[in-house]
Enzyme design. Sequence first.
Site, PDB file in Angstrom:
ATOM      1  N   VAL A 196      13.692  -2.933  -1.281  1.00 28.61           N
ATOM      2  CA  VAL A 196      13.146  -3.913  -2.215  1.00 28.61           C
ATOM      3  C   VAL A 196      13.370  -5.345  -1.742  1.00 28.61           C
ATOM      4  O   VAL A 196      12.542  -6.226  -1.998  1.00 28.61           O
ATOM      5  CB  VAL A 196      13.760  -3.708  -3.623  1.00 28.61           C
ATOM      6  CG1 VAL A 196      15.262  -4.016  -3.605  1.00 28.61           C
ATOM      7  CG2 VAL A 196      13.032  -4.531  -4.665  1.00 28.61           C
ATOM      8  N   LYS A 197      14.455  -5.595  -1.002  1.00 25.92           N
ATOM      9  CA  LYS A 197      14.718  -6.961  -0.535  1.00 25.92           C
ATOM     10  C   LYS A 197      13.707  -7.406   0.500  1.00 25.92           C
ATOM     11  O   LYS A 197      13.481  -8.609   0.688  1.00 25.92           O
ATOM     12  CB  LYS A 197      16.133  -7.077   0.027  1.00 25.92           C
ATOM     13  CG  LYS A 197      16.379  -6.231   1.272  1.00 25.92           C
ATOM     14  CD  LYS A 197      17.817  -6.362   1.751  1.00 25.92           C
ATOM     15  CE  LYS A 197      18.056  -5.493   2.992  1.00 25.92           C
ATOM     16  NZ  LYS A 197      19.453  -5.591   3.455  1.00 25.92           N
ATOM     17  N   GLY A 198      13.088  -6.463   1.219  1.00 32.85           N
ATOM     18  CA  GLY A 198      12.013  -6.802   2.146  1.00 32.85           C
ATOM     19  C   GLY A 198      12.451  -7.666   3.303  1.00 32.85           C
ATOM     20  O   GLY A 198      13.544  -7.516   3.841  1.00 32.85           O
TER      21      GLY A 198
END
Length: 258
Positions: A136-138
């Site tokens: 999710v942090k990418g």
Amino acid sequence: MQTGAGVAPTGKTIVRPYGDTTGDGMVQVSFTLPVPHDKRAEGAALQLANKMGIDPAMVVHAKQMGDGFTFFVVYGRVNHLVDVSSVQVVERDFPLLSAREVNVAVRRGLRRKLSVVGACIGTDAHTVGIDAILNVKGIAGEKGLEYYRELRVVNLGAQVSVPELVEAARVERADAVLVSQVVTQRDAHLHNTREMSAAFREAMPAGRRPLLIVGGPRFDETMAAELGVDRIFGRGTTPGEVASFLVHALVTNKKAKA
């Protein structure tokens, strides 16, 4: 013959390397030779540079790297020209979508969540690439695929065997399998990719096989068909590009064929 950038009479776009002035042909290359650092080693480096077409050449940096190896940086001129108009690349053939557009397309097109399984296969323990796309942090401020509400993501992590990947894809009913390969010694990334694609072809019929996507800094994006995968992504790929491709391949294209 062109000396800088320009268009030849045939319509070709011809360029020459740029160093200090336009079209001077100056380049800088680095390499390692299996010899200890001394005058003879620098002479060997210059000999190699000359055989590469760099003439005149000069060694601008040389440093011994362990026992019996020397790293060199060589600077010099080449006479080679590049026809930019003949360069073949894989152009993006799908629109870039926002996270909201991806979610809407998946919800309307599939009427369920799109299942994605990702991993680093073989002995590859470098998860930074697969994590940048999936977590999710990418990367660089862009969220990874876990951020997309209509995508169900399973990240298997590092050093996953091909049979384990195939089984996970079966269990998760994966629509797409994403594989990152950073280790490239002796073309390990190519061997692993071919093994993976062959395993999926053997384990699943064509209609039930997930989309196979690989990525890494040393892949040639034009080799997808040769390696038996559906898409190759190279350096600088963003999660948004991957998500947009998933919609293009699994939603838009399927609707067009229906």
